[in-house]
Design a protein around this motif. Structure first.
Motif, PDB file in Angstrom:
ATOM      1  N   ILE A  23       0.857  -1.188   0.000  1.00  0.00           N
ATOM      2  CA  ILE A  23       0.000   0.000   0.000  1.00  0.00           C
ATOM      3  C   ILE A  23       0.892   1.236   0.000  1.00  0.00           C
ATOM      4  O   ILE A  23       1.778   1.372   0.842  1.00  0.00           O
ATOM      5  N   VAL A  24       0.647   2.145  -0.957  1.00  0.00           N
ATOM      6  CA  VAL A  24       1.469   3.355  -1.064  1.00  0.00           C
ATOM      7  C   VAL A  24       0.694   4.637  -0.770  1.00  0.00           C
ATOM      8  O   VAL A  24       1.295   5.678  -0.525  1.00  0.00           O
ATOM      9  N   PHE A  25      -0.654   4.567  -0.763  1.00  0.00           N
ATOM     10  CA  PHE A  25      -1.441   5.773  -0.522  1.00  0.00           C
ATOM     11  C   PHE A  25      -2.862   5.380  -0.131  1.00  0.00           C
ATOM     12  O   PHE A  25      -3.440   4.478  -0.719  1.00  0.00           O
ATOM     13  N   VAL A  26      -3.393   6.068   0.864  1.00  0.00           N
ATOM     14  CA  VAL A  26      -4.784   5.894   1.264  1.00  0.00           C
ATOM     15  C   VAL A  26      -5.465   7.246   1.100  1.00  0.00           C
ATOM     16  O   VAL A  26      -5.001   8.244   1.649  1.00  0.00           O
ATOM     17  N   ASP A  27      -6.536   7.294   0.299  1.00  0.00           N
ATOM     18  CA  ASP A  27      -7.238   8.550   0.014  1.00  0.00           C
ATOM     19  C   ASP A  27      -8.664   8.471   0.546  1.00  0.00           C
ATOM     20  O   ASP A  27      -9.510   7.792  -0.027  1.00  0.00           O
ATOM     21  N   ILE A  28      -8.887   9.158   1.660  1.00  0.00           N
ATOM     22  CA  ILE A  28     -10.220   9.209   2.263  1.00  0.00           C
ATOM     23  C   ILE A  28     -10.506  10.668   2.577  1.00  0.00           C
ATOM     24  O   ILE A  28      -9.770  11.300   3.328  1.00  0.00           O
ATOM     25  N   ASN A  29     -11.540  11.222   1.950  1.00  0.00           N
ATOM     26  CA  ASN A  29     -11.888  12.627   2.196  1.00  0.00           C
ATOM     27  C   ASN A  29     -13.380  12.767   2.490  1.00  0.00           C
ATOM     28  O   ASN A  29     -14.034  13.690   2.032  1.00  0.00           O
ATOM     29  N   THR A  30     -13.887  11.822   3.299  1.00  0.00           N
ATOM     30  CA  THR A  30     -15.322  11.781   3.561  1.00  0.00           C
ATOM     31  C   THR A  30     -15.663  12.077   5.023  1.00  0.00           C
ATOM     32  O   THR A  30     -16.764  11.762   5.469  1.00  0.00           O
ATOM     33  N   VAL A  31     -14.749  12.683   5.780  1.00  0.00           N
ATOM     34  CA  VAL A  31     -15.043  13.014   7.180  1.00  0.00           C
ATOM     35  C   VAL A  31     -16.242  13.951   7.239  1.00  0.00           C
ATOM     36  O   VAL A  31     -16.344  14.898   6.458  1.00  0.00           O
ATOM     37  N   GLY A  32     -17.169  13.649   8.143  1.00  0.00           N
ATOM     38  CA  GLY A  32     -18.366  14.461   8.308  1.00  0.00           C
ATOM     39  C   GLY A  32     -19.502  14.070   7.388  1.00  0.00           C
ATOM     40  O   GLY A  32     -20.615  14.565   7.531  1.00  0.00           O
ATOM     41  N   LYS A  33     -19.231  13.176   6.456  1.00  0.00           N
ATOM     42  CA  LYS A  33     -20.268  12.769   5.513  1.00  0.00           C
ATOM     43  C   LYS A  33     -21.042  11.572   6.040  1.00  0.00           C
ATOM     44  O   LYS A  33     -20.486  10.676   6.666  1.00  0.00           O
ATOM     45  N   SER A  34     -22.329  11.579   5.762  1.00  0.00           N
ATOM     46  CA  SER A  34     -23.200  10.458   6.088  1.00  0.00           C
ATOM     47  C   SER A  34     -23.377   9.638   4.816  1.00  0.00           C
ATOM     48  O   SER A  34     -23.802  10.164   3.791  1.00  0.00           O
TER      49      SER A  34
END
Length: 126
Positions: free
Chosen positions: A38-49
């Motif tokens: 694994i070289v990158f984790v992309d999560i940009n959903t904080v606060g989303k339902s």
């Protein structure tokens, strides 16, 4: 291969640890082995339902990018801050320091409907 009995699993190879109505979610040892380094984790959903099985981010390995699917409906509260600098934690400790998100689960009973360790182990044929 390790299948902790205190976790629940999805057919998409995520694991869930439920504490009250808060769930910690990551990918399984099987998934990280299949993906490779694994070289990158992309999560940009904080606060989303989001609903169950909606994409909450992606994980990038040397050879591929794979979507991450939310195991149950809820709101994402936190992303593992360690993964920005050390995405390899997903490979090294998929059930520990390699966790991905913490979320508030809409209905904690939904987690009980996921696969237990024995069912997940049978699914992946280990």
């Amino acid at each position: 291969m390790n299948f902790p009995s205190n976790l629940r699993y999805t057919k998409d190879h995520e694991w869930v640890l439920l504490e009250g109505n808060t769930a910690t979610v990551g990918i399984t040892e099987f998934a990280q082995r299949e993906l490779g380094d694994i070289v990158f984790v992309d999560i940009n959903t904080v606060g989303k339902s989001l609903g169950a099985e909606e994409v909450f981010g992606t994980v990038e390995a040397v050879k591929t990018v794979s979507d991450l699917f939310l195991p149950v409906a809820g709101t994402i509260n936190e992303i593992n801050p360690e993964l920005d600098a050390s995405p390899e934690l997903v490979n090294q400790e998929p059930y520990g320091q390699g966790w991905m998100i913490k979320m508030t689960v809409n209905n904690p009973a939904d987690v009980a409907g996921l696969l237990d360790a024995a069912a997940y182990q049978a699914l992946v044929g280990e």
